[in-house]
Design a protein around this motif. Structure first.
Motif, short mmCIF file in Angstrom:
data_model
loop_
_atom_site.label_atom_id
_atom_site.label_comp_id
_atom_site.label_asym_id
_atom_site.label_seq_id
_atom_site.Cartn_x
_atom_site.Cartn_y
_atom_site.Cartn_z
N ILE A 312 0.87 -1.17 0.00
CA ILE A 312 0.00 0.00 0.00
C ILE A 312 0.91 1.23 0.00
O ILE A 312 2.11 1.12 0.31
N PRO A 313 0.39 2.39 -0.35
CA PRO A 313 1.24 3.59 -0.28
C PRO A 313 1.70 3.84 1.16
O PRO A 313 0.97 3.59 2.13
N LYS A 314 2.88 4.33 1.30
CA LYS A 314 3.37 4.75 2.61
C LYS A 314 2.59 5.98 3.06
O LYS A 314 2.08 6.74 2.23
N MET A 315 2.50 6.16 4.37
CA MET A 315 1.71 7.29 4.86
C MET A 315 2.32 7.87 6.12
O MET A 315 3.00 7.17 6.89
N ASP A 316 2.04 9.14 6.30
CA ASP A 316 2.45 9.84 7.52
C ASP A 316 1.43 10.93 7.77
O ASP A 316 1.41 11.96 7.10
N ILE A 317 0.52 10.68 8.73
CA ILE A 317 -0.57 11.61 9.04
C ILE A 317 -0.39 12.08 10.48
O ILE A 317 -0.38 11.27 11.41
N LYS A 318 -0.29 13.38 10.66
CA LYS A 318 -0.08 13.96 11.99
C LYS A 318 -1.32 14.76 12.39
O LYS A 318 -1.86 15.53 11.60
N ILE A 319 -1.73 14.56 13.64
CA ILE A 319 -2.83 15.32 14.24
C ILE A 319 -2.27 15.96 15.51
O ILE A 319 -1.94 15.26 16.47
#
Length: 876
Positions: A312-319
């Protein structure tokens, strides 16, 4: 000039005739085109109600409208509707109408109204959209098709008020979009097409039984660049709203033969903390106007990489939020010191390596602060949870700081200090030794009031200790209405109950001074129709009391007083095991009606109609109290209304229960053994005994004292069968048996073996000729038939057979006596007999007359006061 006008008029006339006639002429062509497409390409049941063609509706374009278009699957989704649309409108050039069924038709505009599309994949990998007809593996050579039956050169398209469902049983993914409205306008820029789209819908999304969106409002205004040659779709000038959270995103998706390349980024356009509140559905937050906020809130994410069967695509989600706060203008308290630092990340492209880190989640309401830290790893398979919670919450402050709009009133103080670590597989397999938990949770001064509960629930104190493998309820003091509870025990799988949808398992000891069942019963609700019309009896939902389906627990209880319906029980002890909506009662004992009761059995609310199967043992209970308070006793033994005293009874029965879990008498099946220990009869309390007493003057029923009388009963379909039983009352042997119903109708047969000496002086004189032993042993069998009902009984006393039996006995005794005298006197008697034949005949006549008069006296003794006979007539 006139000629020109004439030609122009003819042209207009021909045009009007053409506009009117062309739709009729070419309607068949379009229908043939649709059917041709279906037959050539689709393996499903496709239907439509009508096709309408107009040259006026979209002039100068031709308009084709298809009504009630549907696609219904064949096996393995037999009967499922794949797609339905109430109306599909196509606009095209008039010249397209002149093409044959096999020629392609170019469509300029399409509008789809009220569509319902359901795309499903079952657990075996079958997809309901796989409806294309299979081509032969070795097809005959054919000319290559250069055109399809429809081509789309769209200027505009719309999907209005529609629903789309995507359900994948393999990945346990469900995406639902309702109230979907989507439109797009196309324009050409070189070899690329620019679509200007607008979308709004309500979306729900769940993955692996975890719900991430629940009817959240989504709005998207997006310009999409379509590079059809390279199959690349780029997002430009895009703005989205999730509920009211604004997001901007950019990037592209490009399709290759073996994989999909994704490069997307998104972020909140501003750092206002209102963005955080905007994520929450409007139903829970009211209006954001006037709310005071401080601090920031940011979402910043990147999804980039290849997507195929492995990656799957790599991801980096920050909240992130720092030192934020908010307060509603009409509420007295605010939420302060809000800090959020959460990251959703995947560094490898392998889906199993996706994780969530909650490095910081803290907030403060008034003087109470609460903090959560932890992580979620291995999300898609055996998720690993590592979590810490610590802090204090005053529940009353929640609604003072946040507009929860709850109907329930909550108060109480929760204190928690917990550390837990577990994996979901251990929860599912109940391997509690792998669950590492420690800490405590306490609840004090808790109150809960709701329309769904008859009384306010109060918990003075409750302490729970978390230990590896088990959770202990150290103490709980609770009350509601008249009831009080003190409980201790253990919970085996609290984490499994909270996270794996398991039944809550545990063992508890419960003590109570007073336990009133109606404190836990909810009254029947009225529907809107009932409120509007009091004569209407409709209920919007099932109001039957239900045993909680999530409980798998054992309760050992001890209560000094229990109130159930109109019953009062004392010193009630026993065990209840609850599982699968069934309560199993074991060794339950209590004092009731000045005696005792023991019961074993079960009550189940698993089916729509609740049922029970129970064995009862009632010992030395007061007859009057049990009759007045137990409908079961009233139904089984209506005659008990006339008795005062004590009885024992054992009952095995089963049947249905009503909405308050009270037995439905007409449904009962079972058997019983009843024993009257001692009882005094009162005929004035029931018409049945009063009427019988009036017809039996030789015995006073009202003064009877019954002792140690046993009878067996069986009951089914509303009928109670009483097996014949015998008992003796003052020398009278009584045999009784028959049947009655819970409707009080009855049919009984009674036989009285009455000593002859009870039947009047004349009978006494007659039997006085017998010796004392014979006279005392002589009885008369009197049959009595009883029918009708207990309030209006019909009593049939038939003494004729009894009289015949009595007279025959007396005659036989007299004959035997005469024969004996003859033998003693010998020749003297023989001489007397030879000389006195007429005198013998006279004696026989007098004896027969005596018997007749005696019979009349006996009948008088039955049906009225005995009449005195003339002694001279009797002795003649």
């Amino acid at each position: 000039m006139k000629k020109a006008f004439k030609i122009f008029g003819i042209f207009i006339l021909l045009l009007i005739i053409g506009i009117i006639s062309i739709p009729f002429l070419f309607k068949g062509t379009i229908q043939d085109k649709v059917r041709y497409l279906i037959n050539e390409h689709v393996n499903a049941k496709v239907d439509f109600a009508n096709i309408d063609i107009s040259l006026i509706r979209s002039f100068p374009q031709a308009s084709v409208v298809i009504d009630n278009f549907s696609v219904i699957n064949h096996a393995p989704f037999e009967g499922d509707t794949l797609a339905y649309s109430k109306r599909i409108a196509l606009d095209m050039s008039v010249k397209e109408l002149f093409k044959s069924a096999s020629e392609p038709i170019s469509v300029k505009k399409i509008i789809i109204d009220e569509a319902n599309i359901a795309i499903k994949t079952d657990s075996l990998g079958n997809s309901n959209i796989d409806i294309a007809k299979k081509k032969d593996t070795n097809p005959e050579p054919v000319l290559e098709e250069k055109n399809s039956s429809f081509t789309f050169d769209l200027d505009h398209y719309e999907i209005n008020n529609s629903k789309i469902l995507f359900k994948d049983d393999i990945s346990k993914t469900i995406l639902s979009m309702t109230q979907l409205n989507h439109s797009g306008d196309g324009s050409v820029s070189g070899e690329k097409i620019i679509l200007d789209t607008k979308t709004n819908t309500e979306a729900s999304f769940s993955l692996q039984n975890t719900e991430y969106l629940n009817r959240n409002k989504l709005n998207l205004d997006a310009k999409i660049e379509l590079d059809l040659k390279n199959q690349k779709y780029s997002f430009k000038e895009n703005k989205a709203l999730i509920n009211r959270l604004p997001l901007e995103f950019s990037g592209y998706v490009q399709l290759f033969k073996k994989y999909t390349d994704v490069d997307l980024s998104f972020k909140t356009p501003s750092s206002d903390f209102k963005n955080f509140l905007a994520v929450i559905p409007e139903a829970y937050v009211k209006n954001l106007d006037g709310i005071q906020t401080s601090g920031d809130f940011l979402i910043d994410g990147i999804i980039k990489g290849k997507s195929d069967d492995t990656y799957i695509p790599k991801m980096d989600i920050k909240i992130i939020s720092k030192n934020a706060s908010f307060q509603y203008p009409d509420l007295p308290k605010g939420v302060k010191n809000i800090n959020i630092n959460t990251q959703i990340k995947n560094d490898s492209g392998l889906i199993d390596d996706t994780y969530v880190n909650i490095d910081d989640l803290t907030f403060k309401i008034g003087q109470d602060s609460f903090a959560v830290r932890g992580s979620l790893k291995n999300l898609t398979k055996n998720m690993i949870v590592d979590m810490m919670m610590k802090g204090t919450l005053n529940l009353a402050h929640l609604n003072q700081a946040y507009p929860l709009q709850l109907e329930e009133k909550l108060n109480g103080i929760v204190k928690a200090d917990i550390q837990t670590n577990f994996d979901m597989l251990s929860l599912e397999k109940e391997q509690y030794q792998n669950i590492k938990s420690s800490g405590t949770v306490s609840l004090s001064q808790f109150t809960y009031a709701s329309p769904d509960t008859p009384n306010e629930i109060k918990i003075e104190n409750a302490n729970v200790s978390f230990n590896p493998g088990t959770i202990t309820l150290d103490k709980m003091q609770a009350s509601t209405g008249r009831s009080d509870l003190n409980a201790t025990g253990t919970i085996q799988n609290l984490m499994g109950f909270l996270f794996a949808k398991q039944d809550l398992k545990g063992n508890f000891d419960v003590n109570s001074n007073v336990f009133a069942v109606d404190d836990f019963m909810v009254g029947e609700k009225e529907s809107e129709d009932e409120i509007a019309n009091s004569n209407t009896k409709k209920v919007t939902e099932d109001e039957t009391m239900r045993i909680p389906s999530f409980l798998d627990a054992t309760l050992n209880f001890n209560s000094k007083k229990v109130y159930y319906d109109n019953l009062e029980m004392e010193n009630t002890k026993g065990t209840v095991k609850i599982k699968e909506e069934t309560a199993f009662l074991e060794n339950v004992n209590s004092n009731i009606f000045d005696g005792g009761i023991a019961l074993n059995g079960n009550v189940s609310t698993k089916n729509k109609v609740p049922t029970f199967d129970m064995a009862l043992d009632l010992s030395k209970i007061d007859i009057v109290k049990s009759f007045n308070n137990l409908d079961l006793i009233k139904g089984l033994a209506p005659i008990a209304k006339a008795l005062t005293g004590n009885l024992n009874t054992t009952v095995k029965l089963n049947g249905n229960l009503n909405e308050n879990l009270i037995p439905v008498l007409t449904s009962l099946k079972g058997e019983a053994l009843a024993e009257i220990l001692n009882a005094q009869v009162s005929t004035t309390k029931t018409p049945f005994l009063s009427k019988l007493d009036n017809q039996l003057n030789f015995i006073n029923i009202d003064q009877l004292n019954l002792k140690e009388i046993k009878t067996n009963l069986s009951f089914n379909d509303g009928k109670i069968n009483v097996k014949p039983f015998e008992f003796d009352v003052k020398g009278i042997k009584i045999t009784a048996g028959g049947q009655h119903g819970f409707d009080q109708n009855m049919n009984y047969n009674i036989k009285l073996d009455v000593p002859a000496k009870y039947l009047g002086n004349e009978v006494a004189n007659l039997i006085s000729q017998l010796d004392q032993k014979e006279a005392n042993a002589m009885t008369v069998g009197i049959p009595i038939g009883i029918s009708g009902n207990f309030k209006n009984p019909k009593i049939d006393v038939n003494p004729s057979q009894a009289i015949k039996q009595l007279t025959q006995q007396i005659v036989e005794k007299q004959k035997d006596k005469v024969k004996g005298e003859i033998k003693d006197k010998g020749a003297e008697i023989l001489s007397d007999l030879l000389g006195g034949k007429k005198e013998k005949d006279s004696t026989k006549t007098n004896t027969e007359e005596t018997i007749k008069n005696t019979a009349k006296d006996i009948l008088g003794g039955f049906f009225g006061k005995k009449k005195k006979k003339d002694s001279t007539k009797t002795n003649n």
